[in-house]
Design a protein around this motif. Sequence first.
Motif, PDB file in Angstrom:
ATOM      1  N   THR A   8      97.106 -55.576 -17.486  1.00  0.00           N
ATOM      2  CA  THR A   8      98.032 -56.640 -17.023  1.00  0.00           C
ATOM      3  C   THR A   8      98.215 -57.971 -16.465  1.00  0.00           C
ATOM      4  OG1 THR A   8      98.821 -54.319 -17.086  1.00  0.00           O
ATOM      5  CG2 THR A   8     100.066 -56.187 -16.063  1.00  0.00           C
ATOM      6  N   HIS A   9      98.350 -58.934 -16.797  1.00  0.00           N
ATOM      7  CA  HIS A   9      98.486 -59.899 -16.082  1.00  0.00           C
ATOM      8  C   HIS A   9      99.288 -59.983 -14.884  1.00  0.00           C
ATOM      9  CE1 HIS A   9      99.106 -63.712 -15.782  1.00  0.00           C
ATOM     10  NE2 HIS A   9      98.181 -64.643 -15.781  1.00  0.00           N
ATOM     11  N   GLU A  10      99.013 -60.520 -13.831  1.00  0.00           N
ATOM     12  CA  GLU A  10      99.865 -59.748 -12.925  1.00  0.00           C
ATOM     13  C   GLU A  10     100.844 -60.749 -13.051  1.00  0.00           C
ATOM     14  OE1 GLU A  10      98.585 -64.270 -11.045  1.00  0.00           O
ATOM     15  OE2 GLU A  10      97.603 -62.656  -9.215  1.00  0.00           O
ATOM     16  N   ARG A  11     101.634 -61.588 -13.433  1.00  0.00           N
ATOM     17  CA  ARG A  11     103.575 -61.877 -14.089  1.00  0.00           C
ATOM     18  C   ARG A  11     103.937 -61.399 -14.675  1.00  0.00           C
ATOM     19  NH1 ARG A  11     101.253 -68.357 -16.155  1.00  0.00           N
ATOM     20  NH2 ARG A  11     101.502 -68.779 -14.289  1.00  0.00           N
ATOM     21  N   LEU A  13     103.761 -57.834 -13.634  1.00  0.00           N
ATOM     22  CA  LEU A  13     104.498 -57.418 -12.535  1.00  0.00           C
ATOM     23  C   LEU A  13     105.912 -57.313 -12.003  1.00  0.00           C
ATOM     24  CD1 LEU A  13     100.987 -57.219 -10.794  1.00  0.00           C
ATOM     25  CD2 LEU A  13     101.871 -55.293 -12.519  1.00  0.00           C
ATOM     26  N   THR A  14     106.448 -57.855 -12.183  1.00  0.00           N
ATOM     27  CA  THR A  14     107.250 -58.523 -11.838  1.00  0.00           C
ATOM     28  C   THR A  14     108.469 -58.700 -13.455  1.00  0.00           C
ATOM     29  OG1 THR A  14     106.790 -60.461 -11.114  1.00  0.00           O
ATOM     30  CG2 THR A  14     107.400 -59.004  -9.432  1.00  0.00           C
ATOM     31  N   VAL A  35      95.566 -53.948 -12.440  1.00  0.00           N
ATOM     32  CA  VAL A  35      95.861 -55.476 -13.096  1.00  0.00           C
ATOM     33  C   VAL A  35      94.496 -57.015 -13.224  1.00  0.00           C
ATOM     34  CG1 VAL A  35      96.925 -57.477 -11.358  1.00  0.00           C
ATOM     35  CG2 VAL A  35      97.544 -54.967 -11.170  1.00  0.00           C
ATOM     36  N   TRP A  36      95.072 -57.598 -14.259  1.00  0.00           N
ATOM     37  CA  TRP A  36      93.713 -58.223 -15.093  1.00  0.00           C
ATOM     38  C   TRP A  36      93.424 -59.399 -13.141  1.00  0.00           C
ATOM     39  CZ3 TRP A  36      93.785 -63.911 -15.704  1.00  0.00           C
ATOM     40  CH2 TRP A  36      92.089 -64.636 -16.516  1.00  0.00           C
ATOM     41  N   GLN A  37      92.121 -59.251 -12.956  1.00  0.00           N
ATOM     42  CA  GLN A  37      91.793 -60.663 -12.082  1.00  0.00           C
ATOM     43  C   GLN A  37      90.795 -61.597 -12.527  1.00  0.00           C
ATOM     44  OE1 GLN A  37      91.040 -59.246  -8.477  1.00  0.00           O
ATOM     45  NE2 GLN A  37      93.154 -57.955  -8.197  1.00  0.00           N
ATOM     46  N   ASP A  42      87.819 -55.436 -12.684  1.00  0.00           N
ATOM     47  CA  ASP A  42      88.287 -54.050 -11.235  1.00  0.00           C
ATOM     48  C   ASP A  42      86.617 -53.242 -12.057  1.00  0.00           C
ATOM     49  OD1 ASP A  42      90.081 -51.943 -10.777  1.00  0.00           O
ATOM     50  OD2 ASP A  42      88.961 -51.079 -12.003  1.00  0.00           O
TER      51      ASP A  42
END
Length: 192
Positions: A8-11, A13-14, A35-37, A42
């Motif tokens: 999941t792209h952090e954006r 999440l919201t 969450v992708w970084q 990960d």
Amino acid sequence: MPTFILLTHERELTRESNSGRIAKTRLGQHCQQVVWQRKAPDPALLALIAQQQVGLLFPAENSTALPVVDLAELNLSGELGDVSNGTLQQENFTQHLTQHLAKPLPKYFILLDATWQEAGKMYRQSPYLQSLPSYRFTGDYVSGFTRRRNQQSEGLCTLESIAVLCALSGDVTMAGQLLVDLQYHNQKAFDC
């Protein structure tokens, strides 16, 4: 049924329009979220990838085509409706798919839970994703996802993609339930 990993792209999440969280709720232990970084992948995901049981659902250049499952044919009860010359029951459907799959589906599927633009960026910036066997859907289908604009033609949202993969793995009932969830999710946009 495979286990689905939402990278999941952090954006996302919201975003209220995110459909991945619905799949996570519905599928429980069969759906994980990571969450992708870009700079710090990960470690647990990398370890799972090293076991070579993971596929990526992404239309990469050399991706394996998966047969079309017409989402419109999955009715609200999760049964497969009229297909060509009659009603296809779940057992027959599973047998039909097995004959058309070139090889068994992977045990784990990574889905890039992001907008199409973000997903492309995630793929390009993650060599570990590029090294995975990738899969794509083929055929003519129209997404029922109405909560975002500027979607790719023939591009499915995360929830629809998981529904298709559930159907391809033989769980037509779960695929139907996920599509019902999508209808409710779409309706939320109009209930405000």
